[in-house]
Design an enzyme around this catalytic site. Structure first.
Site, PDB file in Angstrom:
ATOM      1  N   ASP A 212       0.871  -1.171   0.000  1.00 20.26           N
ATOM      2  CA  ASP A 212       0.000   0.000   0.000  1.00 20.26           C
ATOM      3  C   ASP A 212       0.916   1.233   0.000  1.00 20.26           C
ATOM      4  O   ASP A 212       2.140   1.125   0.157  1.00 20.26           O
ATOM      5  CB  ASP A 212      -0.976  -0.028   1.183  1.00 20.26           C
ATOM      6  CG  ASP A 212      -2.207   0.851   0.901  1.00 20.26           C
ATOM      7  OD1 ASP A 212      -2.160   1.660  -0.054  1.00 20.26           O
ATOM      8  OD2 ASP A 212      -3.222   0.738   1.618  1.00 20.26           O
TER       9      ASP A 212
HETATM   10  C1  BGC Z   1      -5.013   3.317   0.004  1.00 20.20           C
HETATM   11  C2  BGC Z   1      -5.194   2.289  -1.085  1.00 20.20           C
HETATM   12  C3  BGC Z   1      -5.052   2.928  -2.427  1.00 20.20           C
HETATM   13  C4  BGC Z   1      -3.691   3.600  -2.518  1.00 20.20           C
HETATM   14  C5  BGC Z   1      -3.416   4.226  -3.863  1.00 20.20           C
HETATM   15  C6  BGC Z   1      -3.755   4.146  -0.193  1.00 20.20           C
HETATM   16  O1  BGC Z   1      -3.712   5.225   0.666  1.00 20.20           O
HETATM   17  O2  BGC Z   1      -4.985   2.683   1.262  1.00 20.20           O
HETATM   18  O3  BGC Z   1      -6.445   1.677  -0.941  1.00 20.20           O
HETATM   19  O4  BGC Z   1      -5.197   1.973  -3.434  1.00 20.20           O
HETATM   20  O5  BGC Z   1      -3.648   4.602  -1.528  1.00 20.20           O
HETATM   21  O6  BGC Z   1      -4.182   5.339  -4.075  1.00 20.20           O
END
Ligand code: BGC
Length: 750
Positions: A295
């Site tokens: 993530d």
């Molecule tokens: C979130 C994810 C997301 C990623 C990219 C993160 O902060 O937890 O769910 O896919 O950002 O935007």
């Protein structure tokens, strides 16, 4: 550390028992990879790559947007040209992705194409209801189709990888991200997970309109302590395996191409450093063939988590735990070369990660044509088409849940003379789409409630609007205008709820009431006009006990997307009879949370005549609205519940039948639900577990016999010794219109 090892080993033991594969990771690699039609090409390419180029494939950076549109920061351009980037995030539009792709294809030594990942969570440009809302449709074909359309639109804008589906089970509506998932139930959540993967990926990734899906987040991100986003998850093995893991597993079974780690730690180990999750569970146990992306900066966060003393150590930990790609952390690109030189990471493992990423690029067809998704013509033709908008309206209608309807206030007659639209969400484009609305234009695209009602009723009816109050204010300045309007209108639609940014990531709430003075506005309007329908828009179950008491009619519309206003008007005026059913329990108050239908009985289940039983002294145990609940303009009766046998063996299929009758005055659709209860087990068993549903349309007066089938798998669970299977004994099977149903039969499993 020792404790963790013990825990880890016991997990291996448990999982090992259930596993039919007993292969080493290397064996698995070989068998999976030789099945791959691109194996020879990938290996050939890999053999030409320098270590630095390989590590470049493991790095994801982000595109940027300025007021005038997308821009390429000079350092990002430089990194791409030097072969230091494998994938880009937040980069879309055909022209922009083409420019970025040109940098990779034309300027790098090997011309390896980039991946373009984006959060296409509930639509790309045409926005569908938030996933929690959409899950209330209980329509898997519809859910699959919305993902399909999202993929068509995303792929027309250069995106070939979505960070969806989010399949985190959550039983805590304080957590703002419940809006992204399918609610509280693992069995239903697994079906939704599969439908969404299928919708995004289709049956052939090389088609121009299918994209890679990404199951997220890690495991168990949906259970942060106290509902606070990013917080620790501390969970028993049994709950993890039985409740939280099934939807991730289902996504893997559906062939999801990628998986994302999570920000949380799980029983002491951050998901992004948890080798058990990635190397063992996903890959060995479940046979996951895709690649794992961290993530957003989650690798870097291993330092504040306190399991790595610096980014270098964090990178080594994450990489060895099986995390193939680093999203935005820029740690792999800086540190992995040194880690290889020091013998902390093996080049063989790096090859394996690069292999997985290249495989995805080959499968998409990017080596044949890197620009296949950067297609200006498709971008012109395929976004917000009439067909997509019509589907969005249908999707939104089916997601709406009727929570209350005293004295048949709804549906409203189209023959009314005047209607007042009141409330902070009555005519508010910006707040209609909900969080994660991808490329949806929140200033322009959404149809507001006021617009939807105008579209429906035209000039025949006097339609007027007053905001009344804001989302989160104490000011009552707007009240009087709204009160006057309500007084002078036949009926009122009062649109209250949360603003768009009150749910989603980093938007946990400690109070779940209607924010600001919206309840006061409701009271003031109801005082002057009893024919007031509450239109709720929100990203999570709210504590609306007050509303439920005073308002005659309540429609839960979630954030219903681009066509929200039209869809709500369809329901309000009876062109669609609401059929949505809640997939998350509505608590009466925050003190009841976590609250879910599938709880254990306890040794002292509540009894009103015994003080020393499980209860609150200041609140009922029961929720305000249970899981599976939703009204219709008509009524349904369940009758003649019967089972095919009183006794079954583990090999038998039990047929459960019930006659469903539409007993009211409207044609309508019912979601009939089947629950089981295992009365005595080697471990405690939930009072109810969903194991079937049928969504059926019945004309008024019509009856239909519904058949459900139960197999041994439906009766199975993680037993005392943590093996998965059923146990002989007595079961109840319940059928009804929500999880409160007590209409049941019993049978024995021999
Ligand atoms: C979130 C994810 C997301 C990623 C990219 C993160 O902060 O937890 O769910 O896919 O950002 O935007």
């Amino acid at each position: 550390m020792k404790l963790f090892k013990l825990f880890f080993l016991s997990f291996l033991f448990v999982i090992g028992i259930n596993s039919c594969q007993n292969k080493t990771t290397d064996n698995i690699k070989t068998s999976k990879q030789t099945n791959n039609p691109f194996d020879v090409q990938i290996k050939k390419l890999l053999s030409k790559m320098t270590l630095e180029e390989k590590i470049g494939q493991l790095n994801m950076l982000s595109g940027d947007w300025s007021v005038t549109g997308p821009t390429i920061r000079s350092n990002v351009a430089k990194e791409i040209k030097e072969g230091h980037v494998g994938a880009m995030l937040n980069s879309y539009t055909a022209a922009y992705t083409r420019k970025l792709m040109e940098l990779a294809v034309d300027s790098t030594r090997l011309g390896i194409p980039l991946l373009f990942g984006y959060d296409v969570i509930h639509g790309m440009r045409t926005i569908f209801p938030i996933p929690l809302g959409e899950s209330c449709s209980w329509d898997l074909k519809l859910i699959e189709k919305s993902a399909r359309i999202a993929a068509i639109e995303a792929s027309a804008e250069g995106v070939d990888w979505t960070f969806a589906p989010m399949v985190d089970i959550s039983r805590d509506p304080r957590w703002g991200r419940v809006m992204e998932g399918a609610g509280e139930d693992p069995w239903y959540g697994s079906l939704v997970a599969k439908a969404r993967v299928k919708g995004f990926q289709g049956s052939n990734l090389s088609s121009d309109s299918t994209i890679l899906a990404c199951v997220k987040h890690g495991v168990a991100y949906g259970a942060p302590i106290a509902g606070r986003d990013y917080n620790t998850v501390d969970m028993s093995k049994r709950t993890l395996l039985g409740v939280y893991l099934p939807p991730y597993h289902a996504a893997v079974e559906a062939g999801v191409a990628t998986a994302m780690t999570a920000f949380n730690d799980l029983n002491g180990t951050p998901c992004t450093a948890n080798g058990w999750i990635w190397n063992n569970l996903y890959r060995k146990q479940w046979g996951f063939k895709g690649f794992v992306v961290s993530d957003y900066t989650a690798i870097n966060e291993l330092v504040p988590h306190g399991v790595a003393k610096n980014l270098f150590d964090a990178d080594v930990l994450a990489f060895n735990a099986g995390v193939d790609m680093d999203m935005m952390g820029e740690g792999y690109i800086s540190n992995l070369k040194k880690a290889v030189a020091e013998g902390l990471v093996s080049e063989k493992e790096i090859n394996r990660s690069v292999y997985r990423i290249l495989k995805a690029k080959f499968e998409l067809g990017l080596f044949k044509n890197p620009y296949k998704y950067s297609n200006e013509q498709r971008e012109k033709n395929d976004l917000m088409t009439p067909e997509h908008l019509a589907f969005a309206r249908k999707d939104a209608r089916e997601s709406i849940v009727l929570l209350k309807n005293n004295e048949h206030l709804l549906p409203l007659s189209k023959k009314i003379k005047s209607i007042a639209i009141i409330g902070p969400l009555g005519d508010n484009k910006y707040n209609m789409l909900g969080a994660w609305s991808a490329a949806g234009d929140r200033y322009k695209d959404p149809v507001t409630l006021l617009e939807g009602v105008k579209n429906k009723l035209g000039n025949r009816v006097k339609i007027r609007y007053a905001q009344g109050t804001g989302f989160n204010t104490k000011s009552t300045k707007g009240f009087q205008k709204a009160i006057n309007l309500a007084k002078n209108s036949d009926v009122v639609l009062l649109a209250v709820g949360e603003s768009n940014d009150m749910s989603g990531e980093a938007s946990s709430r400690a109070y779940l009431n209607l924010p600001g003075n919206q309840n006061d506005l409701v009271d003031a309007i109801l005082k002057v006009n009893k024919k007031t329908v509450i239109i709720l828009m929100n990203g999570r179950p709210l504590t609306i006990s007050h509303l439920a008491k005073v308002a005659p009619a309540i429609l839960e519309t979630w954030f219903a997307g681009t066509e929200a206003g039209n869809a709500i008007a369809d329901v309000v005026f009876g062109d669609y009879n609401p059929s949505g059913k809640l997939t998350m329990t509505f608590p009466r108050n925050v003190g009841q949370i976590p609250i879910f239908y599938s709880h254990m009985n306890t040794g002292r289940p509540f009894s009103p005549s015994n003080h020393y039983t499980s209860k609150y002294i200041d609140s009922p145990n029961s929720p305000l609205y249970p899981f599976g609940f939703g009204l219709s303009y008509t009524t349904f009766k369940y009758d003649s519940l019967s089972i095919s046998k009183q006794e079954i063996t583990t090999k038998d299929t039990l047929r459960v039948s019930v006659v469903l009758k539409n007993t009211g005055n409207y044609d309508g659709t019912e979601v009939a639900q089947l629950y089981i209860r295992d009365l005595v087990g080697s471990v405690t068993r939930p009072v109810k577990e969903l194991r079937g549903f049928r969504k059926v349309f019945l004309r008024k007066g019509e009856s239909k016999k519904l058949i459900f089938k139960l197999t041994n798998k439906d009766l199975s669970f993680y037993r005392k010794d943590m093996t998965f299977g059923s146990e002989p004994g007595r079961f109840y099977v319940f059928v009804g219109g929500n999880s409160n149903t007590e209409y049941k039969r019993s049978f024995w499993l021999k």
